[in-house]
Design a protein around this motif. Structure first.
Motif, PDB file in Angstrom:
ATOM      1  N   GLU A  99       0.830  -1.213   0.000  1.00  0.00           N
ATOM      2  CA  GLU A  99       0.000   0.000   0.000  1.00  0.00           C
ATOM      3  C   GLU A  99       0.862   1.259   0.000  1.00  0.00           C
ATOM      4  OE1 GLU A  99       0.054  -1.425   4.389  1.00  0.00           O
ATOM      5  OE2 GLU A  99       0.210  -2.263   2.352  1.00  0.00           O
ATOM      6  N   LEU A 158       2.116   1.786  -3.561  1.00  0.00           N
ATOM      7  CA  LEU A 158       1.065   2.447  -4.334  1.00  0.00           C
ATOM      8  C   LEU A 158       1.012   3.936  -4.003  1.00  0.00           C
ATOM      9  CD1 LEU A 158      -1.365   2.365  -6.229  1.00  0.00           C
ATOM     10  CD2 LEU A 158      -2.799   1.718  -4.271  1.00  0.00           C
ATOM     11  N   SER A 210       8.759   0.866  -9.469  1.00  0.00           N
ATOM     12  CA  SER A 210       7.395   1.366  -9.272  1.00  0.00           C
ATOM     13  C   SER A 210       7.185   2.667 -10.047  1.00  0.00           C
ATOM     14  CB  SER A 210       7.112   1.582  -7.780  1.00  0.00           C
ATOM     15  OG  SER A 210       7.977   2.573  -7.227  1.00  0.00           O
ATOM     16  N   ASN A 258       4.984   3.466 -13.386  1.00  0.00           N
ATOM     17  CA  ASN A 258       4.105   4.632 -13.314  1.00  0.00           C
ATOM     18  C   ASN A 258       4.252   5.501 -14.564  1.00  0.00           C
ATOM     19  OD1 ASN A 258       2.143   5.988 -11.822  1.00  0.00           O
ATOM     20  ND2 ASN A 258       3.620   7.319 -10.791  1.00  0.00           N
TER      21      ASN A 258
END
Length: 355
Positions: free
Chosen positions: A44, A47, A334, A338
């Motif tokens: 989480e 994210l 990540s 993105n």
């Protein structure tokens, strides 16, 4: 043909360099521990890091628009946002090419006007001017990075100074030689002579005249900041942008601090216990270390980011290099994903735009 060969050599060399750095970064990784750590981290927070990354894309678009407005008052935020996203995605494959592409993109969406003297149509934000604004924007980030680094080290030299002095600046200075300095001096002299030639003989040879006009447009784009109506907003956006970078680092730190130690090896569990004591200052340190990896001309920072950040974790905190690789991989991949997703979304939006 020569230009094509040069591009192949340049970009091929960048890809090879990235591959070499990735090899040295990952060669001693215990893959069982690596995958176990990734599965056990707090996703989480990963994210949340990507959401801060998205905010960074938008803030950069808003900031770029501020220096474009003096050139073309009709510049839209959506155009800047899509240009930034597509540029980031392209940079993942071809370093620095994305900067050129986003300027081409913004020119294509710039307002057309007629030249009162010749009657010919041209774009307000011509490519040379748009490129000048991009150079300005990147220059501001370089200055911001330098200021942050200096201020940070003034207050934290005892803990972090050794890494920058030995591993970054020391390694860089060790590569300088009198021959290297002579080459740099010759390049500067060649640039100055080229500039003087363009200015002196532009009226005699049409191609030189075009070069002069391009340089003039580039300069006009670069100094467009002097005509901004909201300079305070530009600087506030810059501060907010770098705050997002800081939070991108902090959220990944929280993600690895939350690794469930019962599901990983004892060595990794020990490293997690150590890293749980790190705070926002440490997140800032890791952000600055990662930002310095952009100096290395490799596609998307692959290899360079991993090697430098993992080295920072190992040097300062005494943790295994492979644990630093876990942090670097979560942080880098990540954001690369993105950029790829939002670059694709912006490209898709572009296909349906009518303006």
């Amino acid at each position: 043909m020569n230009k094509k060969v040069g591009n192949v050599l340049k970009y091929g060399g960048s890809i090879i360099l990235a591959a070499v750095l990735l090899y040295f970064a990952f060669r001693k990784v215990n893959w069982a521990d690596f995958w176990a750590a990734l599965k056990a981290c707090r996703w989480e927070f990963v994210l949340l890091s990507t959401l801060f990354g998205l905010c960074g894309f938008y803030l950069r678009a808003l900031r770029w628009r501020e220096v474009l407005l003096p050139i073309d008052p009709t510049t839209r935020t959506l155009s800047c946002f899509n240009g930034v996203n597509i540029g980031y995605a392209v940079n993942m494959v071809l370093p620095r090419v994305g900067e050129v592409l986003r300027c081409t993109y913004i020119t294509a969406h710039s307002k057309k006007v007629k030249d009162p003297k010749t009657g010919e149509e041209h774009r307000l934000a011509s490519f040379d001017k748009a490129l000048g604004t991009a150079v300005l924007e990147r220059s501001v980030d370089v200055v911001m990075l330098g200021v942050l680094l200096v201020v940070f080290l003034i207050f934290t030299w005892d803990k972090y100074g050794g890494f920058f002095a030995e591993k970054i600046f020391g390694a860089a200075s060790g590569r300088f030689s009198w021959i290297g300095l002579a080459i740099i001096a010759l390049i500067l002299i060649a640039v100055l002579l080229s500039g003087w030639t363009v200015i002196r003989f532009a009226h005699r040879w049409k191609p030189l005249g075009k070069v002069k006009e391009f340089c003039r447009g580039l300069w006009q784009g670069f100094v467009s900041c002097l005509k901004m109506k909201r300079a305070w907003w530009f600087f506030l956006l810059t501060i907010l942008l770098w705050f997002c970078y800081w939070m991108m680092s902090a959220t990944i730190l929280w993600a690895v601090q939350g690794i469930d130690t019962s599901t990983v090896s004892s060595d990794l569990a020990s490293a997690v216990s150590t890293i749980r004591s790190l705070n926002m200052t440490d997140a800032l340190f890791l952000m600055l270390a990662g930002a310095l990896s952009t100096i290395v001309p490799v596609p998307g920072g692959f290899g360079a980011f991993h090697f430098i950040v993992a080295g920072a974790v190992s040097y300062v905190y005494g943790l295994p290099f492979e644990f630093g690789i876990i942090f670097a991989t979560l942080s880098h991949e990540s954001q690369e994903l993105n950029q790829l997703i939002w670059g694709g979304i912006s490209f898709a939006i572009e296909q349906f735009r009518k303006d």
